[in-house]
Design an enzyme around this catalytic site. Structure first.
Site, PDB file in Angstrom:
ATOM      1  N   GLU A 122       0.808  -1.221   0.000  1.00 48.99           N
ATOM      2  CA  GLU A 122       0.000   0.000   0.000  1.00 48.99           C
ATOM      3  C   GLU A 122       0.844   1.275   0.000  1.00 48.99           C
ATOM      4  O   GLU A 122       0.404   2.328   0.437  1.00 48.99           O
ATOM      5  CB  GLU A 122      -0.998  -0.006   1.163  1.00 48.99           C
ATOM      6  CG  GLU A 122      -1.979  -1.163   1.090  1.00 48.99           C
ATOM      7  CD  GLU A 122      -3.140  -1.063   2.064  1.00 48.99           C
ATOM      8  OE1 GLU A 122      -3.172  -0.108   2.876  1.00 48.99           O
ATOM      9  OE2 GLU A 122      -4.036  -1.932   2.011  1.00 48.99           O
ATOM     10  N   GLU A 223      -5.779  -8.939   0.539  1.00 44.88           N
ATOM     11  CA  GLU A 223      -6.464  -8.523   1.771  1.00 44.88           C
ATOM     12  C   GLU A 223      -7.922  -8.255   1.462  1.00 44.88           C
ATOM     13  O   GLU A 223      -8.246  -7.478   0.560  1.00 44.88           O
ATOM     14  CB  GLU A 223      -5.876  -7.225   2.356  1.00 44.88           C
ATOM     15  CG  GLU A 223      -4.560  -7.353   3.066  1.00 44.88           C
ATOM     16  CD  GLU A 223      -4.155  -6.040   3.736  1.00 44.88           C
ATOM     17  OE1 GLU A 223      -5.059  -5.276   4.170  1.00 44.88           O
ATOM     18  OE2 GLU A 223      -2.946  -5.771   3.818  1.00 44.88           O
TER      19      GLU A 223
END
Length: 292
Positions: A122, A223
């Protein structure tokens, strides 16, 4: 929900890897914030293997932090777990420490415990780096792994779907052997009744971005989950019942078609300070039915 897998031709064009891994994200810390030792990792891995569904895969976020690979790799070898390895890229010293830890583990234990490597997590979403710098780091780690018998191990990056659909990040897609997708309808203010369609829209948008920049690159769901407790997020309401619904309607259909890592095995965040996504409680007892 019908989700399409990568074509056989696309898979054949890339290095060999198990088609669809199935497991959980697992943090390197105990609930009190201290670092796990090898016995802790083995406990986590054996819990995962004991859950219904045949889980044998774990995503770890780092290589050097908390001695992750030094402790987790022997535990993985003892329990038959494969690791999606994280390499943090935040600054040069940290990045070099992460590479050194990964290299040391590969030299000591070989590479058969590695399912793939994610260079960064991220980073694009947070704005911690730029696409070309991150792409260069992906190439760097891939090259390093060839020196220890790791040629053919997939090296990619994990980020939010919103980062992947940004064409400014195309260089990262082009550098990746796989695209790690993080998507949470909960954080998109989705009511549980809309979560399935919201998730599918984000998957479709990411696949369209892959098609624009590097067609055939496999999409991994690295995720996703729904919190069992914590604050409401718009129309999104955490609860065990909603987490169960999300598991059945969104996560279960992923397993036959994508490498999938549910978030998370056991959450050390305590509601209401933050949403808790753990699927087992403090004592490793499942919080809802994980059978598909």
């Amino acid at each position: 929900m019908k989700l399409l897998a990568p074509t056989l031709a696309a898979l054949a064009a890339l290095p060999l890897a198990s088609a669809f891994h199935k497991g959980f994200n697992v943090a390197a810390q105990r609930p009190d914030g201290s670092c796990k030792n090898q016995a802790d990792w083995e406990k986590n891995f054996n819990v995962i293997k004991g859950l219904p569904g045949g889980f044998k895969d774990v995503r770890v976020y780092a290589s050097s932090d908390c001695g992750t690979l030094a402790q987790a790799v022997p535990a993985a070898l003892n329990t038959g777990i494969q690791l999606l390895v994280g390499v943090w890229t935040e600054n040069n010293d940290h990045y070099n420490a992460e590479k050194a830890a990964l290299l040391a583990a590969a030299k000591k234990y070989g590479v058969k415990w590695i399912s793939a490597i994610s260079v960064g997590s991220e980073d694009l979403y947070r704005g911690d780096t730029n696409a070309q710098t991150l792409a260069n780091q992906i190439y760097d780690v891939r090259g390093m792994m060839t020196t220890v018998g790791g040629k053919g191990i997939w090296v990619g990056h994990v980020d939010t779907w919103t980062a992947w659909v940004n064409d400014a990040n195309a260089a990262v897609i082009k550098a990746c052997d796989f695209i790690g997708f993080d998507g949470y309808p909960y954080f998109q203010n989705a009511a549980i009744g809309n979560a399935k369609s919201v998730f599918q829209q984000s998957v479709d948008a990411t696949k369209a971005a892959i098609q624009r920049h590097k067609p055939g690159t496999p999409l991994w769901i690295t995720e996703t989950g729904w919190p069992v407790a914590g604050p409401n997020y718009g129309a999104a309401v955490p609860s065990k019942a909603n987490a169960q619904t999300y598991w059945k309607q969104v996560i279960c259909p992923l397993f036959p078609s994508y490498a999938t890592y549910a978030y998370t095995l056991r959450d050390y965040y305590a509601a209401p300070a933050g949403p808790s996504f753990g699927v087992v409680d403090y004592y490793f007892k499942p919080l809802f039915n994980l059978a598909c």
